[in-house]
Scaffold this active site. Sequence first.
Site, PDB file in Angstrom:
ATOM      1  N   ALA A 133      32.373 -71.382  -7.145  1.00 51.42           N
ATOM      2  CA  ALA A 133      33.621 -71.569  -6.443  1.00 51.42           C
ATOM      3  C   ALA A 133      33.736 -72.891  -6.334  1.00 51.42           C
ATOM      4  CB  ALA A 133      33.205 -70.670  -5.247  1.00 51.42           C
ATOM      5  N   HIS A 134      34.799 -73.193  -5.184  1.00 50.58           N
ATOM      6  CA  HIS A 134      35.271 -74.562  -5.037  1.00 50.58           C
ATOM      7  C   HIS A 134      34.119 -75.371  -4.237  1.00 50.58           C
ATOM      8  CE1 HIS A 134      35.622 -73.267  -1.065  1.00 50.58           C
ATOM      9  NE2 HIS A 134      36.245 -72.218  -1.391  1.00 50.58           N
ATOM     10  N   ASP A 135      34.104 -76.749  -4.513  1.00 48.27           N
ATOM     11  CA  ASP A 135      33.537 -77.648  -3.585  1.00 48.27           C
ATOM     12  C   ASP A 135      31.945 -77.538  -3.739  1.00 48.27           C
ATOM     13  OD1 ASP A 135      35.977 -79.043  -2.406  1.00 48.27           O
ATOM     14  OD2 ASP A 135      36.336 -76.856  -1.448  1.00 48.27           O
ATOM     15  N   ASN A 153      31.327 -74.362  -1.173  1.00 47.65           N
ATOM     16  CA  ASN A 153      30.352 -75.271  -0.243  1.00 47.65           C
ATOM     17  C   ASN A 153      29.083 -75.102  -0.469  1.00 47.65           C
ATOM     18  OD1 ASN A 153      32.479 -76.981   1.170  1.00 47.65           O
ATOM     19  ND2 ASN A 153      33.615 -74.704   1.580  1.00 47.65           N
TER      20      ASN A 153
END
Length: 210
Positions: A133-135, A153
């Site tokens: 997923a993102h980041d 994250n």
Amino acid sequence: MSKIFGLFGCGGFGREIIAYINDSKIDEIYFIDDSITKEKKNNISVLSREDFLSKEAQQKYFNISVADSKQRKEIVNFFLDKGIEPFQIISPTSIVSEYSQIEQGAIVCDYTIISPNTVIGKYFHLNRFSQVAHDCVIGDYVTLAPSVNCNGNVIIGDNVYIGTGAIIRNGSENRPIVIGKNSVVGMGAVVTKSVPENVTVIGNPARVLQ
């Protein structure tokens, strides 16, 4: 002949991913394997390292289907020392955000997702049905086995192996979940907090294997 490609490892994973290679710039494709040579696997010739090196070509490329990070690193250094360039393998059924960054030598398999603003290191393996997923920030020589769900994250250190079906809970911008380098996340583990370096974690919630 101008350009040839070699995929190190003709085991099951190698035979799965070689089908993703569809590049008009590559004239021939070979498996490279030190233990099985002078044969064909799925109609693709299997060469030793030295036989591959002896092939005449203007340019040679390599990638590695071996999961073990130490062995993968040794093979990478061997080919780089010979002046052979790494080559990415990305399945056409994968979804890779244009706002993500992937370093050289990645293998991204069928039905995978890499979301925006994710940074991924060298010689990364993302197996079928897994997602990042993102980041997230992922180091070098990391493997995500099939059906891994790495939420946003998350920081994953170098040489980490994430087993089939594992889930890594999302962190936050200020408090990311960190998987320390050289660690293993066991099959089906649910990671709810950061993992130290050089350990194996198993279970739900994931705990260090003593």
